[in-house]
Scaffold this motif. Structure first.
Motif, PDB file in Angstrom:
ATOM      1  N   SER A   1     -25.735 -13.065  -3.845  1.00 21.93           N
ATOM      2  CA  SER A   1     -24.547 -12.472  -4.419  1.00 21.93           C
ATOM      3  C   SER A   1     -23.327 -12.906  -3.629  1.00 21.93           C
ATOM      4  N   ARG A   2     -22.197 -12.844  -4.249  1.00 18.72           N
ATOM      5  CA  ARG A   2     -20.973 -13.328  -3.646  1.00 18.72           C
ATOM      6  C   ARG A   2     -19.942 -12.201  -3.588  1.00 18.72           C
ATOM      7  N   ILE A   3     -19.210 -12.125  -2.494  1.00 10.41           N
ATOM      8  CA  ILE A   3     -18.184 -11.122  -2.320  1.00 10.41           C
ATOM      9  C   ILE A   3     -16.834 -11.753  -2.641  1.00 10.41           C
ATOM     10  N   THR A   4     -16.037 -11.055  -3.474  1.00 13.62           N
ATOM     11  CA  THR A   4     -14.742 -11.553  -3.891  1.00 13.62           C
ATOM     12  C   THR A   4     -13.656 -10.571  -3.480  1.00 13.62           C
ATOM     13  N   LEU A   5     -12.597 -11.069  -2.851  1.00 15.14           N
ATOM     14  CA  LEU A   5     -11.458 -10.241  -2.495  1.00 15.14           C
ATOM     15  C   LEU A   5     -10.682  -9.888  -3.758  1.00 15.14           C
ATOM     16  N   LEU A   6     -10.533  -8.593  -4.010  1.00 12.57           N
ATOM     17  CA  LEU A   6      -9.810  -8.139  -5.199  1.00 12.57           C
ATOM     18  C   LEU A   6      -8.337  -7.903  -4.915  1.00 12.57           C
ATOM     19  N   SER A   7      -8.035  -7.409  -3.710  1.00 11.10           N
ATOM     20  CA  SER A   7      -6.657  -7.095  -3.381  1.00 11.10           C
ATOM     21  C   SER A   7      -6.532  -6.907  -1.884  1.00 11.10           C
ATOM     22  N   SER A   8      -5.342  -7.144  -1.351  1.00  6.44           N
ATOM     23  CA  SER A   8      -5.053  -6.833   0.050  1.00  6.44           C
ATOM     24  C   SER A   8      -3.575  -6.476   0.147  1.00  6.44           C
ATOM     25  N   PHE A   9      -3.238  -5.666   1.145  1.00  4.99           N
ATOM     26  CA  PHE A   9      -1.854  -5.271   1.349  1.00  4.99           C
ATOM     27  C   PHE A   9      -1.684  -4.814   2.785  1.00  4.99           C
ATOM     28  N   GLN A  10      -0.460  -4.868   3.276  1.00  2.00           N
ATOM     29  CA  GLN A  10      -0.178  -4.391   4.619  1.00  2.00           C
ATOM     30  C   GLN A  10       0.114  -2.906   4.528  1.00  2.00           C
ATOM     31  N   ALA A  11      -0.759  -2.100   5.138  1.00  4.15           N
ATOM     32  CA  ALA A  11      -0.651  -0.647   5.026  1.00  4.15           C
ATOM     33  C   ALA A  11       0.249  -0.038   6.098  1.00  4.15           C
ATOM     34  N   HIS A  12       0.263  -0.618   7.283  1.00  4.07           N
ATOM     35  CA  HIS A  12       1.013  -0.067   8.408  1.00  4.07           C
ATOM     36  C   HIS A  12       1.706  -1.197   9.161  1.00  4.07           C
ATOM     37  N   ASP A  13       2.788  -0.875   9.858  1.00  2.00           N
ATOM     38  CA  ASP A  13       3.517  -1.881  10.630  1.00  2.00           C
ATOM     39  C   ASP A  13       2.704  -2.369  11.822  1.00  2.00           C
ATOM     40  N   SER A  14       1.898  -1.482  12.371  1.00  2.00           N
ATOM     41  CA  SER A  14       1.036  -1.858  13.490  1.00  2.00           C
ATOM     42  C   SER A  14      -0.418  -1.736  13.031  1.00  2.00           C
ATOM     43  N   ARG A  15      -1.309  -1.520  13.948  1.00  2.00           N
ATOM     44  CA  ARG A  15      -2.747  -1.496  13.653  1.00  2.00           C
ATOM     45  C   ARG A  15      -3.106  -0.398  12.646  1.00  2.00           C
ATOM     46  N   ALA A  16      -3.843  -0.773  11.612  1.00  2.00           N
ATOM     47  CA  ALA A  16      -4.444   0.187  10.681  1.00  2.00           C
ATOM     48  C   ALA A  16      -5.861   0.443  11.184  1.00  2.00           C
ATOM     49  N   TRP A  17      -6.187   1.691  11.457  1.00  2.00           N
ATOM     50  CA  TRP A  17      -7.489   2.013  12.048  1.00  2.00           C
ATOM     51  C   TRP A  17      -8.570   2.288  11.015  1.00  2.00           C
ATOM     52  N   TYR A  18      -8.196   2.853   9.867  1.00  2.00           N
ATOM     53  CA  TYR A  18      -9.239   3.362   8.977  1.00  2.00           C
ATOM     54  C   TYR A  18      -8.703   3.440   7.561  1.00  2.00           C
ATOM     55  N   SER A  19      -9.606   3.347   6.603  1.00  2.00           N
ATOM     56  CA  SER A  19      -9.243   3.571   5.204  1.00  2.00           C
ATOM     57  C   SER A  19     -10.392   4.294   4.514  1.00  2.00           C
ATOM     58  N   SER A  20     -10.060   5.073   3.500  1.00  2.00           N
ATOM     59  CA  SER A  20     -11.090   5.777   2.733  1.00  2.00           C
ATOM     60  C   SER A  20     -10.585   6.000   1.306  1.00  2.00           C
ATOM     61  N   TRP A  21     -11.527   6.091   0.379  1.00  2.00           N
ATOM     62  CA  TRP A  21     -11.201   6.318  -1.016  1.00  2.00           C
ATOM     63  C   TRP A  21     -10.961   7.793  -1.285  1.00  2.00           C
ATOM     64  N   SER A  22     -10.119   8.083  -2.267  1.00  2.00           N
ATOM     65  CA  SER A  22      -9.988   9.453  -2.764  1.00  2.00           C
ATOM     66  C   SER A  22     -11.252   9.775  -3.561  1.00  2.00           C
ATOM     67  N   PRO A  23     -11.534  11.064  -3.788  1.00  2.00           N
ATOM     68  CA  PRO A  23     -12.751  11.434  -4.519  1.00  2.00           C
ATOM     69  C   PRO A  23     -12.839  10.821  -5.925  1.00  2.00           C
ATOM     70  N   ASP A  24     -11.704  10.637  -6.583  1.00  2.00           N
ATOM     71  CA  ASP A  24     -11.739  10.068  -7.935  1.00  2.00           C
ATOM     72  C   ASP A  24     -11.654   8.539  -7.951  1.00  2.00           C
ATOM     73  N   GLY A  25     -11.474   7.919  -6.778  1.00  2.00           N
ATOM     74  CA  GLY A  25     -11.435   6.467  -6.695  1.00  2.00           C
ATOM     75  C   GLY A  25     -10.121   5.834  -7.099  1.00  2.00           C
ATOM     76  N   ASN A  26      -9.098   6.642  -7.369  1.00  2.00           N
ATOM     77  CA  ASN A  26      -7.808   6.109  -7.806  1.00  2.00           C
ATOM     78  C   ASN A  26      -6.810   5.912  -6.679  1.00  2.00           C
ATOM     79  N   GLU A  27      -7.139   6.411  -5.493  1.00  2.00           N
ATOM     80  CA  GLU A  27      -6.247   6.281  -4.347  1.00  2.00           C
ATOM     81  C   GLU A  27      -7.028   5.828  -3.123  1.00  2.00           C
ATOM     82  N   ILE A  28      -6.302   5.235  -2.185  1.00  2.00           N
ATOM     83  CA  ILE A  28      -6.859   4.861  -0.889  1.00  2.00           C
ATOM     84  C   ILE A  28      -6.018   5.544   0.176  1.00  2.00           C
ATOM     85  N   LEU A  29      -6.674   6.121   1.169  1.00  2.00           N
ATOM     86  CA  LEU A  29      -6.000   6.657   2.351  1.00  2.00           C
ATOM     87  C   LEU A  29      -6.088   5.626   3.449  1.00  2.00           C
TER      88      LEU A  29
END
Length: 134
Positions: free
Chosen positions: A1-29
């Protein structure tokens, strides 16, 4: 199987430590060294900043997790949403969404050192955290 990048963005000006999905999958923290938690929503193929939760911690926020719970008040079904954020300042902030606005629900203290991670139990009644011991 192959992994494809769907999207990327700069979330913070400095180091981003963690990300998680909202329960409904429509948001990212995301959280990071800038001492903030950011809530991102999908707009087409991009992610846009919806809200920034900051000003409470004096050091980096290392992890953040969502919780969505159903409750009943006077026979009316209510959906409550919470975000817990673990900080290197040894505290955990818990936010609650009330009337479409995020507000501090409580600040949890008790760790001697930096808090590395938080995790909600499946039923939402417990919040686990871990820290560096020495």
């Amino acid at each position: 199987s192959r992994i494809t990048l769907l999207s990327s963005f700069q979330a913070h000006d400095s180091r981003a430590w963690y990300s998680s999905w909202s329960p409904d999958g429509n948001e990212i923290l995301t959280c990071g060294a800038d001492k903030s938690v950011k809530i991102w929503g999908r707009m087409g193929d991009s992610w846009v900043l919806k809200e920034t939760l900051d000003g409470l911690h004096s050091k980096s926020i290392r992890s953040c997790e969502n919780l969505q719970m159903e409750s009943r008040r006077d026979g009316v079904r209510l959906m409550c949403r919470y975000i817990a954020a673990a900080s290197f300042d040894s505290n955990i902030s818990v936010y609650r969404k009330e009337n479409e606005e995020w507000k501090l629900f409580t600040m949890l203290e008790g760790h001697v050192n930096e808090v590395k991670n938080v995790c909600w139990s499946r039923d939402g009644k417990l919040l686990a955290s871990c820290s560096r011991y020495l």
